[in-house]
Write a protein that holds these residues in place. Structure first.
Motif, PDB file in Angstrom:
ATOM      1  N   MET A   1       0.836  -1.192   0.000  1.00 15.81           N
ATOM      2  CA  MET A   1       0.000   0.000   0.000  1.00 15.81           C
ATOM      3  C   MET A   1       0.877   1.250   0.000  1.00 15.81           C
ATOM      4  SD  MET A   1      -2.924   1.554   0.052  1.00 15.81           S
ATOM      5  CE  MET A   1      -4.155   0.310   0.446  1.00 15.81           C
ATOM      6  N   GLY A   2       1.868   1.286   0.903  1.00 19.39           N
ATOM      7  CA  GLY A   2       2.717   2.470   1.007  1.00 19.39           C
ATOM      8  C   GLY A   2       3.430   2.798  -0.286  1.00 19.39           C
ATOM      9  N   THR A   3       3.951   1.774  -0.954  1.00 19.31           N
ATOM     10  CA  THR A   3       4.643   1.981  -2.224  1.00 19.31           C
ATOM     11  C   THR A   3       3.721   2.640  -3.243  1.00 19.31           C
ATOM     12  OG1 THR A   3       6.105   0.093  -1.867  1.00 19.31           O
ATOM     13  CG2 THR A   3       5.783   0.807  -4.155  1.00 19.31           C
ATOM     14  N   MET A   4       2.481   2.182  -3.293  1.00 19.02           N
ATOM     15  CA  MET A   4       1.519   2.740  -4.240  1.00 19.02           C
ATOM     16  C   MET A   4       1.149   4.173  -3.879  1.00 19.02           C
ATOM     17  SD  MET A   4       0.932   0.316  -6.477  1.00 19.02           S
ATOM     18  CE  MET A   4      -0.712   0.470  -7.195  1.00 19.02           C
ATOM     19  N   LEU A   5       1.042   4.472  -2.587  1.00 15.81           N
ATOM     20  CA  LEU A   5       0.726   5.839  -2.173  1.00 15.81           C
ATOM     21  C   LEU A   5       1.880   6.793  -2.455  1.00 15.81           C
ATOM     22  CD1 LEU A   5      -1.132   5.226   1.206  1.00 15.81           C
ATOM     23  CD2 LEU A   5      -2.128   5.798  -1.014  1.00 15.81           C
ATOM     24  N   ILE A   6       3.101   6.316  -2.242  1.00 19.21           N
ATOM     25  CA  ILE A   6       4.275   7.154  -2.532  1.00 19.21           C
ATOM     26  C   ILE A   6       4.321   7.499  -4.018  1.00 19.21           C
ATOM     27  CG2 ILE A   6       6.799   7.134  -2.644  1.00 19.21           C
ATOM     28  CD1 ILE A   6       6.703   5.505   0.000  1.00 19.21           C
ATOM     29  N   GLU A   7       3.986   6.533  -4.863  1.00 16.84           N
ATOM     30  CA  GLU A   7       3.958   6.797  -6.299  1.00 16.84           C
ATOM     31  C   GLU A   7       2.936   7.871  -6.652  1.00 16.84           C
ATOM     32  OE1 GLU A   7       3.227   3.164  -8.349  1.00 16.84           O
ATOM     33  OE2 GLU A   7       5.265   2.373  -8.020  1.00 16.84           O
TER      34      GLU A   7
END
Length: 299
Positions: free
Chosen positions: A19-25
């Motif tokens: 989830m975090g990786t997708m939000l950072i993107e």
């Protein structure tokens, strides 16, 4: 009980990725509260869930990892605990469109229990109960207590879930570091201690997430199988991060991770997903490989 029934029938399921990786993107800034996006940008969470379902995930998790009031208090959001957790469930459900199970994510509170820290167990337990009550009020298919390093805190979370929803499937995962003496959490918990302690607390599914690439996760899965007969879940990072221009970069490709699906199944893993650095592309590759090995298992 749909989740546990499917596992009992011998299905191997795919969970979503980071989830975090997708939000950072999508623009999440360092130090920003990810769960605040539940209030301000829920359409992003709907899209993330949809992407993971389209990639073949059987289970999607919610953006509630830091949704306990103790964790939200670090951002001045404690008073909005209920709304933050409720909106996350709604976004995940909308994105999944009935094609995947909804698992509510619950991470550490960020507090250290006595005697090592200054927080009483009762305070942590109350925080988990408050978060879980909001999540259960929206309806979920499972609860995931994840990225835990302190077995005592993990146990408090599992017991809180059991008190509020005795029949809800509860998944619990811990994060281990590789050492010359084996795998330990930063609080010194072994895989054997995790397997036994989480089982005693009332967990239905145990395993590990975060902290390791797929090679080490195969070893961790094998160690879990030595000490439990419960279903096992593994959610590997896409390797360990290196930092380039202030951003975390993960080297393990979707194909590299998918090449280990057979090894995980041979270790007795029932649910395979991803953690930091993984994307819908990683999940799609895992889905394709799993379908090659176990064709025709999806409903």
């Amino acid at each position: 009980m749909q989740l546990l029934d499917r596992l009992a029938r011998g299905e191997a399921l795919v969970c979503d990725g980071a989830m975090g990786t997708m939000l950072i993107e999508r623009g999440l800034k360092p130090g920003e509260c990810p769960e605040q996006w539940n209030l301000e940008r829920p359409e992003v969470l709907v899209d993330i869930a949809r992407q993971y379902v389209d990639a073949g995930a059987d289970i999607v998790e919610t953006n509630t990892f830091g949704g306990s009031p103790l964790k939200l208090a670090q951002y001045g959001l404690e008073a909005q605990t209920e709304e933050i957790n409720r909106l996350a469930i709604r976004a995940a459900r909308q994105g999944a469109s009935g094609q995947a199970l909804i698992a509510a994510s619950c991470g550490p509170t960020g507090r250290i229990l006595i005697p090592y820290g200054d927080t009483e167990p009762g305070e942590v337990s109350a925080a988990f109960r408050r978060q879980f009550a909001a999540l259960l009020g929206e309806g979920i298919d499972a609860l995931v207590v994840e990225t835990m390093t302190d077995l005592s805190e993990a146990t408090l979370a599992v017991k809180a879930a059991r008190e509020l929803a005795p029949d809800l499937p509860v998944i619990a995962t811990m994060t281990f570091d590789s050492t010359s003496r084996g795998f330990f959490t930063i609080m010194g918990v072994t895989v054997e201690q995790a397997a036994r302690g989480l089982s005693d607390a009332g967990t239905d599914i145990v395993g590990s997430n975060c902290g390791n690439g797929i090679d080490n996760m195969v070893k961790i899965a094998s160690e879990f199988r030595k000490h439990t007969h419960m279903p096992i879940i593994i959610q590997s990072n896409a390797g360990l991060p290196r930092f380039e221009s202030g951003r975390a970069v993960y080297a393990e490709t979707p194909e590299f991770m998918a090449a280990h699906v057979r090894n995980l199944l041979e270790c007795g893993v029932s649910i395979i997903g991803g953690c930091c650095g993984t994307t819908p592309e990683h999940i799609a590759a895992i889905r394709r490989e799993l379908d090659k090995i176990k064709p025709g298992k999806r409903p």
